[in-house]
Write an enzyme that holds these catalytic residues in place. Structure first.
Site, mmCIF file in Angstrom:
data_model
loop_
_atom_site.group_PDB
_atom_site.id
_atom_site.type_symbol
_atom_site.label_atom_id
_atom_site.label_comp_id
_atom_site.label_asym_id
_atom_site.label_seq_id
_atom_site.Cartn_x
_atom_site.Cartn_y
_atom_site.Cartn_z
ATOM 1 N N ASP A 60 0.835 -1.203 0.000
ATOM 2 C CA ASP A 60 0.000 0.000 0.000
ATOM 3 C C ASP A 60 0.870 1.253 0.000
ATOM 4 O O ASP A 60 1.667 1.466 0.904
ATOM 5 C CB ASP A 60 -0.897 0.010 1.244
ATOM 6 C CG ASP A 60 -1.769 1.255 1.305
ATOM 7 O OD1 ASP A 60 -2.905 1.198 0.806
ATOM 8 O OD2 ASP A 60 -1.306 2.295 1.843
ATOM 9 N N LYS A 90 -3.096 5.927 -4.066
ATOM 10 C CA LYS A 90 -4.209 6.835 -3.760
ATOM 11 C C LYS A 90 -3.999 8.170 -4.447
ATOM 12 O O LYS A 90 -2.856 8.620 -4.611
ATOM 13 C CB LYS A 90 -4.313 7.061 -2.245
ATOM 14 C CG LYS A 90 -4.272 5.784 -1.422
ATOM 15 C CD LYS A 90 -4.203 6.090 0.069
ATOM 16 C CE LYS A 90 -3.850 4.849 0.860
ATOM 17 N NZ LYS A 90 -2.417 4.484 0.752
ATOM 18 N N HIS A 123 -8.033 9.538 -1.449
ATOM 19 C CA HIS A 123 -7.304 9.538 -0.178
ATOM 20 C C HIS A 123 -8.104 10.149 0.972
ATOM 21 O O HIS A 123 -8.064 9.636 2.095
ATOM 22 C CB HIS A 123 -5.979 10.278 -0.358
ATOM 23 C CG HIS A 123 -4.900 9.815 0.571
ATOM 24 N ND1 HIS A 123 -3.569 9.857 0.252
ATOM 25 C CD2 HIS A 123 -4.951 9.284 1.818
ATOM 26 C CE1 HIS A 123 -2.847 9.386 1.264
ATOM 27 N NE2 HIS A 123 -3.664 9.038 2.222
#
Length: 288
Positions: A60, A90, A123
């Site tokens: 991530d 993101k 985000h």
């Protein structure tokens, strides 16, 4: 204990290969690696390669983190087939405010050097831009270059504003989640609607939470650390988790979750630790 807690979950034989099935049928690793605050691309690449060697399959990152190039380099060079890895990034708030989500995606993909992305998230919930930003994600998803789309830091109020306008329902909501911030109403809201919750900062930046007497005592009974107890609790509440570490020993420890289970009394004791305490910004009141 959470109504969604499952003492027998997940299948211990799968380990780091255990996956959540998203609402579009795509699969997300229950345990992944977060790379927030690892600034150097070289260090990021080394950390990600270490995690992959140890069996991690989910990574991530975010455009904000400034290390997408390092993540991409590790994914491309690690020797594990791309289809076995799950990469998340993101879109940052400025791109949403400027209605440039598609452009931000292309920039992230250039930095990552990948042909497709497994998960793309908004985000933060940017007032006045949630619907338009989401529609941009829907368009990207339809191209096939993004296998799953979702949001991060969305509270119930944000979903109530967004969901009436979606054609494709969010597949993931990534939120701050740990024993001191359990957000039961939000967890229930997402889980009953088929939106997979994923925990960021599950260890609360390795601060006071990991010295909590309840967690330490539970860990001692299992021969585990407080951190491992917290991450096991994530899984048994059916929340995917992405602990961050750059230390190979900690990366290994954070994955050693599949040879023990918390019982009902231990889950109830952890539930009582909730104090609504954040280490990050409040999604209902942030200024960035």
């Amino acid at each position: 204990m959470s109504a969604h807690a499952d003492l027998a979950f997940p299948d211990s034989t799968a380990g780091l290969r255990a996956n959540a099935v998203l609402n579009n049928g795509y699969v997300l690793p229950w345990v992944g690696l977060g790379v927030f605050q690892i600034k150097s691309d070289a260090q990021t690449a080394a950390v990600v390669r270490t995690a992959i060697e140890q069996g991690y399959r989910g990574i991530d990152t975010a455009s904000l983190y400034g290390n997408e190039r390092g993540v991409g380099e590790a994914v491309r060079s690690c020797g594990v087939p791309r289809e076995e890895l799950f990469v998340t990034t993101k879109v940052w708030n400025d791109a949403m405010r400027a209605d440039k989500v598609a452009e931000a995606f292309e920039e992230s993909m250039r930095r990552l050097g990948l042909e497709y992305l497994d998960l793309y998230l908004l985000h933060w919930p940017i007032k006045g831009h949630m619907v338009s930003s989401w529609r941009a994600l829907e368009t990207l998803h339809r191209t096939g270059r993004v296998k799953a789309i979702g949001v991060s830091n969305y509270m119930i109020a944000h979903f109530e504003e967004l969901l009436p306008h979606v054609e494709i329902k969010p597949m993931v909501n990534q939120i701050e989640y740990h024993p001191y911030l359990q957000s039961p109403a939000l967890i229930d809201y997402c889980q009953t609607r088929g939106i997979q919750v994923q925990a960021w900062s599950p260890l609360m930046q390795a601060g006071a939470l990991l010295r909590d007497r309840t967690l330490v005592e539970i860990g001692a009974r299992h021969g585990k650390s407080a951190a491992q107890v917290v991450l096991r609790w994530d899984l048994q509440t059916r929340v995917a988790t992405i602990p961050k570490s750059a230390d190979p020993k900690r990366i290994a420890e954070n994955a050693d979750l599949f040879d023990f289970a918390l019982d009902a009394d231990e889950m109830a004791a952890i539930a009582r630790l909730d104090r609504g305490q954040r280490c990050g910004a409040d999604p209902l009141n942030f200024r960035f």
